[in-house]
Design an enzyme around this catalytic site. Structure first.
Site, PDB file in Angstrom:
ATOM      1  N   ASP A 140       0.842  -1.209   0.000  1.00 41.54           N
ATOM      2  CA  ASP A 140       0.000   0.000   0.000  1.00 41.54           C
ATOM      3  C   ASP A 140       0.871   1.251   0.000  1.00 41.54           C
ATOM      4  OD1 ASP A 140      -1.943  -1.930   0.414  1.00 41.54           O
ATOM      5  OD2 ASP A 140      -2.072  -1.539   2.569  1.00 41.54           O
TER       6      ASP A 140
HETATM    7  C1  26A Z   1     -12.121  -6.728   1.870  1.00 39.81           C
HETATM    8  N1  26A Z   1     -10.842  -6.898   2.499  1.00 39.81           N
HETATM    9  C2  26A Z   1     -10.460  -8.255   2.787  1.00 39.81           C
HETATM   10  C3  26A Z   1     -10.033  -5.800   2.793  1.00 39.81           C
HETATM   11  C4  26A Z   1      -8.793  -5.917   3.460  1.00 39.81           C
HETATM   12  C5  26A Z   1      -8.028  -4.754   3.622  1.00 39.81           C
HETATM   13  N2  26A Z   1      -8.431  -3.560   3.181  1.00 39.81           N
HETATM   14  C6  26A Z   1      -9.619  -3.512   2.575  1.00 39.81           C
HETATM   15  N3  26A Z   1     -10.410  -4.589   2.385  1.00 39.81           N
HETATM   16  N4  26A Z   1      -8.104  -6.930   4.026  1.00 39.81           N
HETATM   17  C7  26A Z   1      -6.961  -6.424   4.501  1.00 39.81           C
HETATM   18  N5  26A Z   1      -6.917  -5.107   4.271  1.00 39.81           N
HETATM   19  C8  26A Z   1      -5.888  -4.142   4.646  1.00 39.81           C
HETATM   20  O1  26A Z   1      -4.728  -4.412   3.939  1.00 39.81           O
HETATM   21  C9  26A Z   1      -3.711  -3.666   4.594  1.00 39.81           C
HETATM   22  C10 26A Z   1      -2.360  -4.204   4.235  1.00 39.81           C
HETATM   23  O2  26A Z   1      -2.151  -4.158   2.883  1.00 39.81           O
HETATM   24  C11 26A Z   1      -5.499  -4.192   6.102  1.00 39.81           C
HETATM   25  O3  26A Z   1      -6.339  -3.369   6.865  1.00 39.81           O
HETATM   26  C12 26A Z   1      -4.041  -3.719   6.071  1.00 39.81           C
HETATM   27  O4  26A Z   1      -3.890  -2.428   6.637  1.00 39.81           O
END
Ligand code: 26A
Length: 341
Positions: free
Chosen positions: A293
């Protein structure tokens, strides 16, 4: 009202992050480096992480990217959209966004709590299990109510995880981008997106001016689309050359590969360019949660500044290296200033 350089949309989450081990991963059927949506059987993990002295850190992939881009750009450059609950977790997210100078347009859901992501750290791996809760309640009506912000924003970045939530909002941004010749970027987010959300993903594909992912997401895309290859440069090229709606911009596909070089494929170009990451000593890595990210944040800060692609990649590598030294998807304060490699 200000004009934003970049508008981001996705799922605001609070990361509940703690060190774990194989036994914990096994108990919940998690892989050591993955991202999944929580089912009933996973709901115990949040309390279990909290009992292991978990840290509560602002997360949500595109929200991390938005904070990252704003970290680099002048004040009031980035605005973020998503849905939260009316609770303490939402306040924690607002505080982190405020520190980064990120503007937010949250929809507040009356019934659901703010979404949580359980992050299990094992060595340099992180496994994520997300209970979307309020984040799953984003509505296109909220985007329409804020359409003045959409119109005044110069580029759009949608986290691919939002394909599980509100496809009409994503398509509304995508179509506005194509109509106004603004850049539209989408992240592949996690392997399960190209695997299990293939149809909505493919609906957005003609609008991608930038598509960004890592090597595992690229492979999941290839498998789901019968590309019959696991060769990452070949997949990057295939992504770059999918049919495109706005022919005024050539699509760019960006594939990160952890510590291996980042690949760039441009629509219609033969060569896939390869850029080594900025070396950082393993002992300096606090955890890898949010590294991708952060890369995207740096990269798209470069894009909206009009930098050439090499510089955008270097800005991504720079911000990822900073993020790797912090706990969770965070950036160091006081702010550091980008200098070219
Ligand atoms: C719908 N899902 C599974 C998600 C996520 C996500 N952000 C949005 N939607 N699952 C994990 N994360 C985020 O990915 C970041 C790391 O790349 C986590 O909150 C984490 O900060």
């Amino acid at each position: 009202m200000s004009t934003y350089e970049l508008l981001c949309l996705e799922n605001p989450l609070l990361d509940i992050q703690a060190k774990g081990d194989e036994a914990l991963l096994e108990k919940y059927g998690l892989k050591n480096n993955d991202a999944i949506l929580a089912e009933e059987k996973h709901m115990g993990i949040y309390a279990e992480l909290e009992s292991r002295d978990a840290k509560l850190i602002a997360g949500g992939a595109a929200q991390n990217t938005a904070r990252g881009a704003q970290y680099i750009l002048p004040a009031d450059s980035v605005v973020y959209f998503g849905c939260v609950g009316k609770d303490k977790y939402a306040e924690t997210l607002l505080q982190a966004n405020k520190e980064a100078g990120l503007a937010v347009r949250y929809r507040y859901d009356e019934t659901a709590p703010t979404g949580r992501c359980g992050v299990v750290i094992t060595g340099h791996d992180r496994s994520m299990c997300t209970d979307l809760a309020a984040a799953n309640c984003y509505k296109i009506d909220h985007l329409k109510e804020n359409w003045d912000v959409v119109e005044k924003s110069k580029a759009y970045y949608v986290g691919g995880y939002h394909l599980t939530v509100c496809v009409p909002a994503i398509l509304a941004l995508a179509e506005e981008a194509a109509k106004e010749n603004k850049p539209f970027a989408l992240s592949l987010a996690a392997p399960f997106i190209p695997q299990f959300f293939k149809e909505p993903l493919d609906q957005t594909a003609p609008y991608w001016d930038y598509v960004i992912g890592n090597e595992t997401e690229a492979i999941a895309y290839a498998d789901g689309h019968d590309l019959d290859t696991h060769d990452i440069p070949t997949i990057a090229k295939a992504l770059a050359n999918l049919p495109k709606k706005n022919t005024q911009r050539k699509r760019v596909a960006i594939i990160t590969q952890g510590t291996d070089p980042t690949l760039i494929a441009v629509q219609g170009e033969d060569e896939v360019k390869s850029f080594p990451v900025r070396a950082i000593d393993k002992s300096e890595i606090v955890d890898t949660n949010g590294a991708g990210d952060a890369f995207a944040g740096g990269f798209f800060a470069g894009v909206v500044k009009g930098e050439k692609i090499e510089t955008c990649v270097d800005m991504g590598h720079w911000l990822a290296a900073l993020g790797l030294r912090e706990l969770g998807p965070s950036y160091p304060f006081p702010k550091q200033t980008y200098t070219a490699a």
